[in-house]
Design a protein around this motif. Structure first.
Motif, PDB file in Angstrom:
ATOM      1  N   SER A  58      55.513 -71.659 -23.350  1.00  0.00           N
ATOM      2  CA  SER A  58      56.450 -70.739 -22.715  1.00  0.00           C
ATOM      3  C   SER A  58      57.023 -71.418 -21.474  1.00  0.00           C
ATOM      4  O   SER A  58      56.373 -72.266 -20.864  1.00  0.00           O
ATOM      5  CB  SER A  58      55.737 -69.442 -22.328  1.00  0.00           C
ATOM      6  OG  SER A  58      55.300 -68.755 -23.475  1.00  0.00           O
ATOM      7  N   PRO A  59      58.236 -71.034 -21.079  1.00  0.00           N
ATOM      8  CA  PRO A  59      58.875 -71.704 -19.932  1.00  0.00           C
ATOM      9  C   PRO A  59      58.334 -71.209 -18.599  1.00  0.00           C
ATOM     10  O   PRO A  59      57.567 -70.247 -18.533  1.00  0.00           O
ATOM     11  CB  PRO A  59      60.349 -71.325 -20.113  1.00  0.00           C
ATOM     12  CG  PRO A  59      60.304 -69.986 -20.783  1.00  0.00           C
ATOM     13  CD  PRO A  59      59.121 -70.049 -21.720  1.00  0.00           C
ATOM     14  N   ALA A  60      58.800 -71.853 -17.534  1.00  0.00           N
ATOM     15  CA  ALA A  60      58.425 -71.429 -16.180  1.00  0.00           C
ATOM     16  C   ALA A  60      59.169 -70.167 -15.769  1.00  0.00           C
ATOM     17  O   ALA A  60      58.628 -69.344 -15.031  1.00  0.00           O
ATOM     18  CB  ALA A  60      58.725 -72.550 -15.186  1.00  0.00           C
ATOM     19  N   ALA A  61      60.388 -70.006 -16.254  1.00  0.00           N
ATOM     20  CA  ALA A  61      61.211 -68.859 -15.868  1.00  0.00           C
ATOM     21  C   ALA A  61      60.520 -67.562 -16.265  1.00  0.00           C
ATOM     22  O   ALA A  61      60.039 -67.412 -17.395  1.00  0.00           O
ATOM     23  CB  ALA A  61      62.586 -68.947 -16.527  1.00  0.00           C
ATOM     24  N   VAL A  86      53.399 -76.463 -15.686  1.00  0.00           N
ATOM     25  CA  VAL A  86      53.680 -75.117 -16.192  1.00  0.00           C
ATOM     26  C   VAL A  86      52.637 -74.758 -17.239  1.00  0.00           C
ATOM     27  O   VAL A  86      52.625 -75.315 -18.334  1.00  0.00           O
ATOM     28  CB  VAL A  86      55.097 -75.026 -16.793  1.00  0.00           C
ATOM     29  CG1 VAL A  86      55.408 -73.591 -17.203  1.00  0.00           C
ATOM     30  CG2 VAL A  86      56.135 -75.537 -15.798  1.00  0.00           C
ATOM     31  N   ASN A  87      51.755 -73.852 -16.887  1.00  0.00           N
ATOM     32  CA  ASN A  87      50.710 -73.377 -17.807  1.00  0.00           C
ATOM     33  C   ASN A  87      50.880 -71.877 -18.014  1.00  0.00           C
ATOM     34  O   ASN A  87      50.037 -71.071 -17.623  1.00  0.00           O
ATOM     35  CB  ASN A  87      49.316 -73.689 -17.250  1.00  0.00           C
ATOM     36  CG  ASN A  87      49.019 -75.174 -17.143  1.00  0.00           C
ATOM     37  OD1 ASN A  87      48.345 -75.616 -16.224  1.00  0.00           O
ATOM     38  ND2 ASN A  87      49.513 -75.969 -18.073  1.00  0.00           N
ATOM     39  N   THR A  88      51.977 -71.505 -18.623  1.00  0.00           N
ATOM     40  CA  THR A  88      52.316 -70.091 -18.795  1.00  0.00           C
ATOM     41  C   THR A  88      52.075 -69.597 -20.213  1.00  0.00           C
ATOM     42  O   THR A  88      52.630 -68.587 -20.625  1.00  0.00           O
ATOM     43  CB  THR A  88      53.786 -69.858 -18.413  1.00  0.00           C
ATOM     44  OG1 THR A  88      54.617 -70.771 -19.134  1.00  0.00           O
ATOM     45  CG2 THR A  88      54.008 -70.051 -16.929  1.00  0.00           C
ATOM     46  N   THR A 139      33.638 -60.416 -21.299  1.00  0.00           N
ATOM     47  CA  THR A 139      33.898 -60.458 -19.864  1.00  0.00           C
ATOM     48  C   THR A 139      35.051 -59.537 -19.570  1.00  0.00           C
ATOM     49  O   THR A 139      35.787 -59.127 -20.464  1.00  0.00           O
ATOM     50  CB  THR A 139      34.247 -61.876 -19.387  1.00  0.00           C
ATOM     51  OG1 THR A 139      34.438 -61.850 -17.972  1.00  0.00           O
ATOM     52  CG2 THR A 139      35.499 -62.402 -20.019  1.00  0.00           C
ATOM     53  N   GLY A 140      35.236 -59.190 -18.316  1.00  0.00           N
ATOM     54  CA  GLY A 140      36.315 -58.281 -17.972  1.00  0.00           C
ATOM     55  C   GLY A 140      37.682 -58.891 -18.134  1.00  0.00           C
ATOM     56  O   GLY A 140      38.655 -58.203 -18.396  1.00  0.00           O
ATOM     57  N   VAL A 141      37.791 -60.198 -17.931  1.00  0.00           N
ATOM     58  CA  VAL A 141      39.072 -60.881 -18.069  1.00  0.00           C
ATOM     59  C   VAL A 141      38.841 -62.134 -18.879  1.00  0.00           C
ATOM     60  O   VAL A 141      37.866 -62.829 -18.654  1.00  0.00           O
ATOM     61  CB  VAL A 141      39.681 -61.266 -16.694  1.00  0.00           C
ATOM     62  CG1 VAL A 141      40.984 -62.004 -16.867  1.00  0.00           C
ATOM     63  CG2 VAL A 141      39.882 -60.019 -15.843  1.00  0.00           C
ATOM     64  N   CYS A 142      39.697 -62.428 -19.818  1.00  0.00           N
ATOM     65  CA  CYS A 142      39.414 -63.565 -20.681  1.00  0.00           C
ATOM     66  C   CYS A 142      40.695 -64.197 -21.170  1.00  0.00           C
ATOM     67  O   CYS A 142      41.602 -63.517 -21.618  1.00  0.00           O
ATOM     68  CB  CYS A 142      38.586 -63.116 -21.872  1.00  0.00           C
ATOM     69  SG  CYS A 142      38.270 -64.400 -23.046  1.00  0.00           S
ATOM     70  N   HIS A 143      40.778 -65.497 -21.095  1.00  0.00           N
ATOM     71  CA  HIS A 143      41.872 -66.272 -21.671  1.00  0.00           C
ATOM     72  C   HIS A 143      41.274 -67.435 -22.439  1.00  0.00           C
ATOM     73  O   HIS A 143      40.131 -67.825 -22.207  1.00  0.00           O
ATOM     74  CB  HIS A 143      42.811 -66.811 -20.590  1.00  0.00           C
ATOM     75  CG  HIS A 143      43.473 -65.746 -19.782  1.00  0.00           C
ATOM     76  ND1 HIS A 143      44.502 -64.992 -20.253  1.00  0.00           N
ATOM     77  CD2 HIS A 143      43.219 -65.301 -18.529  1.00  0.00           C
ATOM     78  CE1 HIS A 143      44.884 -64.130 -19.319  1.00  0.00           C
ATOM     79  NE2 HIS A 143      44.116 -64.304 -18.276  1.00  0.00           N
ATOM     80  N   SER A 144      42.046 -68.023 -23.329  1.00  0.00           N
ATOM     81  CA  SER A 144      41.567 -69.201 -24.036  1.00  0.00           C
ATOM     82  C   SER A 144      41.507 -70.385 -23.081  1.00  0.00           C
ATOM     83  O   SER A 144      42.151 -70.407 -22.053  1.00  0.00           O
ATOM     84  CB  SER A 144      42.496 -69.519 -25.218  1.00  0.00           C
ATOM     85  OG  SER A 144      43.774 -69.841 -24.757  1.00  0.00           O
ATOM     86  N   GLY A 145      40.724 -71.389 -23.449  1.00  0.00           N
ATOM     87  CA  GLY A 145      40.504 -72.512 -22.550  1.00  0.00           C
ATOM     88  C   GLY A 145      41.729 -73.358 -22.325  1.00  0.00           C
ATOM     89  O   GLY A 145      41.876 -73.999 -21.302  1.00  0.00           O
ATOM     90  N   VAL A 146      42.647 -73.401 -23.281  1.00  0.00           N
ATOM     91  CA  VAL A 146      43.826 -74.251 -23.123  1.00  0.00           C
ATOM     92  C   VAL A 146      45.091 -73.442 -23.322  1.00  0.00           C
ATOM     93  O   VAL A 146      46.141 -73.964 -23.588  1.00  0.00           O
ATOM     94  CB  VAL A 146      43.797 -75.429 -24.108  1.00  0.00           C
ATOM     95  CG1 VAL A 146      42.695 -76.388 -23.733  1.00  0.00           C
ATOM     96  CG2 VAL A 146      43.623 -74.960 -25.537  1.00  0.00           C
ATOM     97  N   GLY A 147      44.987 -72.142 -23.162  1.00  0.00           N
ATOM     98  CA  GLY A 147      46.178 -71.307 -23.273  1.00  0.00           C
ATOM     99  C   GLY A 147      46.304 -70.484 -22.003  1.00  0.00           C
ATOM    100  O   GLY A 147      46.111 -70.969 -20.917  1.00  0.00           O
ATOM    101  N   GLY A 148      46.597 -69.219 -22.146  1.00  0.00           N
ATOM    102  CA  GLY A 148      46.687 -68.347 -20.994  1.00  0.00           C
ATOM    103  C   GLY A 148      48.116 -68.106 -20.577  1.00  0.00           C
ATOM    104  O   GLY A 148      49.018 -68.821 -20.907  1.00  0.00           O
ATOM    105  N   CYS A 149      48.315 -67.020 -19.885  1.00  0.00           N
ATOM    106  CA  CYS A 149      49.664 -66.694 -19.433  1.00  0.00           C
ATOM    107  C   CYS A 149      49.611 -66.220 -17.999  1.00  0.00           C
ATOM    108  O   CYS A 149      48.563 -66.129 -17.394  1.00  0.00           O
ATOM    109  CB  CYS A 149      50.293 -65.630 -20.334  1.00  0.00           C
ATOM    110  SG  CYS A 149      49.517 -64.012 -20.191  1.00  0.00           S
ATOM    111  N   CYS A 150      50.728 -65.895 -17.487  1.00  0.00           N
ATOM    112  CA  CYS A 150      50.814 -65.434 -16.094  1.00  0.00           C
ATOM    113  C   CYS A 150      50.401 -63.987 -15.945  1.00  0.00           C
ATOM    114  O   CYS A 150      50.383 -63.477 -14.862  1.00  0.00           O
ATOM    115  CB  CYS A 150      52.227 -65.613 -15.581  1.00  0.00           C
ATOM    116  SG  CYS A 150      52.640 -67.331 -15.333  1.00  0.00           S
TER     117      CYS A 150
END
Length: 428
Positions: free
Chosen positions: A174-177, A313-315, A417-428
């Motif tokens: 995904s882009p930075a915008a 950019v890790n969105t 866990t209360g909050v969880c994202h993948s190790g090499v993904g994730g969003c804002c």
């Protein structure tokens, strides 16, 4: 050139009259695609795998990164059985591998079991039903799938009676915008921006520079921690963390309450470096413009303009449906996930550990015997874990084998866990 594997298999796909000897096609030779192969092999269902690069190519791009899940969550149980039968030694279950170790210790040995069925450097550029486009309904269920594949020596046509798409979302960032659009300014700023967790070689570019990390998932945290390590050797390095969230604390995750200790540790470590000023934070920063001059990068929100040397950019990532166009498939309007999964994986409501067990029934598409599995089945949602994908393909392959009872009895035990994202993904 037309290619298919002919067999004498009597295993028909349920609910169709098509049993013409075509194999099942798996697209993608990563962890989930290889697990699907293991389950198909165990059930004596013919298959082949097509992979646009080498085995586990996506993981190679982040092989320097340590996962937050230990081996016990990273190995499919049927794959383990097949490998153990060859004398393979299961890694210590509580150890946490890097991407490189995941490939070397598990995925490469597993792929070697299917050497004759894997076709690397075969990129699927389109799928349809044989002599039948998306619009035609007559006799559709009886027609084989036709994969158009680009290889080093030209275009190849491969036929299958079922499709398991395990291509994931990696490589489609995904882009930075903040509006989710790839604006011209961001495209022109490509020399100053990267969309992956930086390698050691890339980190050298950032020495003594001002670097912004955009995103609030675990990929962003991994990138920030690597920059912190760089700053120890190059103190003039400036690190700015840009998030859309109003509170940076919301990006820290489960911390000491996380059942995956390594995942919780990431949040605890990043909180320390924010609090001691090593990392500067910009909260509620919604990027509207990205511009680059010959020397610097400008990130602009409604209220502020930030000039930096580079941006990471890790969105998050998003699925690529381009090669599905002539198939009848659906994606959720919001998450782009498989529709029945969308309410189960909504990241506003669920973490990795609270996603309900699901299988073939939830993954079923309008086009019979076409399945999207793994991270791609989650669309843009960042809550996917490999163990989830392993259960998906177990259920799907059971259904393809006609074992409806096994296909419907889905079970999954995941760390919560209360909050969880993948190790090499994730969003804002």
């Amino acid at each position: 050139m037309t290619f298919h594997i002919t067999t004498q298999s009597t295993c028909c796909v349920p609910n169709t009259s098509c049993c013409d000897g075509y194999p099942v096609a798996i697209i993608g030779a990563g962890p989930i695609g290889l697990a699907a192969a293991a389950h198909l092999q165990q059930r004596n269902i013919p298959f082949f795998i097509v992979e646009k690069g080498d085995v586990a190519d996506n993981i190679r791009s982040w092989q320097h990164v340590t996962l937050f899940s230990p081996w016990q969550y990273n190995i499919d149980h049927v794959a383990n059985q097949l490998l153990t039968a060859t004398g393979w030694q299961t890694p210590i279950q509580t150890n946490i591998p890097t991407g490189a170790q995941l490939i070397d210790a598990y995925l490469q040995p597993l792929a070697a079991l299917f050497e004759k069925q894997i076709f690397t450097h075969h990129e699927v550029i389109g799928i349809s039903k044989e002599q039948t486009d998306r619009m035609k309904s007559q006799n559709r269920a009886q027609q084989a799938f036709q994969l158009v594949v680009e290889t080093k020596v030209g275009i190849k046509t491969m036929k299958a009676r079922a499709i398991i798409d395990a291509t994931g979302t990696w490589g489609h960032p995904s882009p930075a915008a903040s509006n989710g659009l790839w604006l011209r300014g961001e495209q022109q700023a490509a020399p100053f921006m990267t969309y992956t967790i930086p390698t050691d070689e890339q980190l050298q570019l950032y020495a003594s520079k001002h670097v912004a990390v955009i995103g609030s998932g675990h990929s962003a945290i991994q990138s920030l921690l690597q920059l912190v390590a760089l700053k120890e050797h190059y103190p003039q390095t400036t690190i700015t963390w840009i998030v859309r969230k109003a509170r940076i604390e919301d990006a820290y995750g489960g911390g000491s309450n996380d059942e995956l200790a390594a995942r919780g540790e990431l949040g605890l470590r990043i909180a320390y470096f924010v609090e001691n000023g090593t990392i500067h934070v910009k909260t509620a920063f919604t990027i509207e413009q990205v511009r680059a001059t010959s020397q610097r990068l400008t990130l602009k929100s409604q209220t502020e303009t930030l000039a930096v040397d580079y941006a990471i950019v890790n969105t998050g990532s998003r699925p690529n449906f381009d090669f599905h166009r002539e198939l009848r498939y659906e994606a959720d309007a919001i998450t782009e996930a498989v529709p029945a999964l969308a309410p189960l994986i909504d990241p506003n409501e669920h973490s990795c550990g609270t996603v309900a067990a699901h299988g073939e029934r939830e993954l079923r598409q309008v086009e019979p015997n076409f399945y999207i599995v793994g991270a791609k089945s989650y669309g843009r949602a960042p809550t996917f874990l490999m163990a989830t994908g392993y259960e998906q393909v177990r259920s799907v392959t059971a259904y393809l084998a006609g074992d409806i009872e096994a296909a419907t009895q889905v079970e999954l035990s995941l760390p919560e866990t209360g909050v969880c994202h993948s190790g090499v993904g994730g969003c804002c």
